[in-house]
Write an enzyme that holds these catalytic residues in place. Structure first.
Site, PDB file in Angstrom:
ATOM      1  N   TYR A 100      -2.358   0.777  10.218  1.00  0.00           N
ATOM      2  CA  TYR A 100      -2.241   0.138   8.909  1.00  0.00           C
ATOM      3  C   TYR A 100      -0.915   0.491   8.254  1.00  0.00           C
ATOM      4  CZ  TYR A 100      -3.483  -1.095   4.071  1.00  0.00           C
ATOM      5  OH  TYR A 100      -3.508  -1.629   2.805  1.00  0.00           O
ATOM      6  N   SER A 140       0.838  -1.195   0.000  1.00  0.00           N
ATOM      7  CA  SER A 140       0.000   0.000   0.000  1.00  0.00           C
ATOM      8  C   SER A 140       0.869   1.240   0.000  1.00  0.00           C
ATOM      9  CB  SER A 140      -0.903   0.021   1.239  1.00  0.00           C
ATOM     10  OG  SER A 140      -1.543   1.274   1.377  1.00  0.00           O
TER      11      SER A 140
END
Length: 309
Positions: A186, A172
């Site tokens: 995250y 990501s």
């Protein structure tokens, strides 16, 4: 469209394009066995369909929910009825479930190795910033993503042949950029996951294993919607882009990019013109900016660092 982020290539893609086509002989997956986590929906499901178009012989789909897995299986069989599609409802943070899925896929009446692993499943964790997040939830988000990656890596190693093995880790931009403070759990986990898969590559690089780290784009998936991605950023990438990009990475054309952190939006034709330069430097590696790492070799503890020979 103009690149919304810094890009090493002049072209910035938002959908697939001819070089990534599964009909290209250079991207053939004929005879390959592929396992995809998060394979029921979104990027994982579309990636499976691209490998089916490219002629993969066996595809395993792992995910938490059985129905999406079965729906994806049906769509694959419509594309290529010769593909053997295996589905296993699996929580990748559960070691027993991961091992059972791998054992059943590879064992049974159709034994064989796993050539390509697409590590695509992840959780976002809590959405609160450091100042207000519940500490146990914050740490659980990090632990869940790391735990799942570790279990996958160890299961994959039991059945992979390093000389031919390919791992594509869907990461990501949260690991690559300063992201929203509300997604810090995250972000930390995705950086840690990157390091875990890099350690695997480092361990088996001389044996020939290839590992890639991919920012897949801003794709309208369930996870993306949960954090407001497309809506917040105001632009969207088509799911075909990361799916076909992963297919290309698994091909011999992409060997020069093993170990690199890559954005699916970058133009692979431009990257190929710089193959030797990219392969021999630390470009596209996550490292300390400004540290003169790529210019010279140096050793520590018997290990040599720097640009390869």
């Amino acid at each position: 469209m103009a690149a919304p982020f810094p890009s090493p290539t002049a072209k910035w893609h938002t959908t697939t394009y001819p070089t990534l086509s599964p009909t290209r002989p250079e991207l053939s997956a004929k005879g390959k066995t592929v396992l995809i986590t998060g394979g029921g929906t979104g990027i994982g499901a579309e990636t499976a369909r691209y490998f089916a178009q490219a002629g993969a012989s066996r595809i395993a789909l792992l995910g938490r929910r059985e129905k999406p897995l079965l729906d994806t299986k049906a769509s694959i069989q419509q594309i290529n009825s010769e593909v053997d599609v295996f589905v296993a409802p699996t929580d990748i943070t559960n070691k027993e479930q991961v091992n059972a899925a791998f054992d059943k896929f590879v064992g049974g009446d159709k034994p064989g190795k796993i050539d390509i692993l697409i590590s695509n499943a992840a959780i976002t964790g809590p959405h609160e910033p450091i100042s207000s997040v519940e500490s146990e939830a914050f740490l659980a988000g990090i632990h869940g993503n790391l735990q799942g990656s570790l279990y996958l890596a160890q299961a994959f190693l039991r059945y992979a042949v390093p000389e031919n093995a390919v791992v594509i880790e869907i990461n990501s931009q949260a690991a690559h950029l300063d992201f929203a403070p509300a997604l810090v759990s995250y972000s930390v986990s995705k950086m840690a996951v990157y390091r875990l898969w890099e350690a695997l590559r480092f361990e088996f690089e001389k044996a020939g294993m290839r590992v890639y780290h991919v920012q897949p784009g801003v794709v309208d998936t369930d996870m993306n919607r949960a954090v407001g991605g497309v809506a917040a950023l105001g632009f969207e990438d088509h799911v075909s882009l990361p799916a076909s990009f992963s297919l290309w990475l698994a091909s011999p054309e992409a060997k020069f990019l093993s170990g690199k952190y890559l954005w699916a939006n970058w133009d692979v034709d431009e990257l190929k013109t710089r193959a030797k330069e990219i392969e021999e430097t630390q470009e596209f590696n996550i490292q300390l900016v400004g540290w003169p790492f790529s210019e010279k070799k140096w050793s520590s503890g018997g290990v040599t660092f720097g640009a390869p020979e």
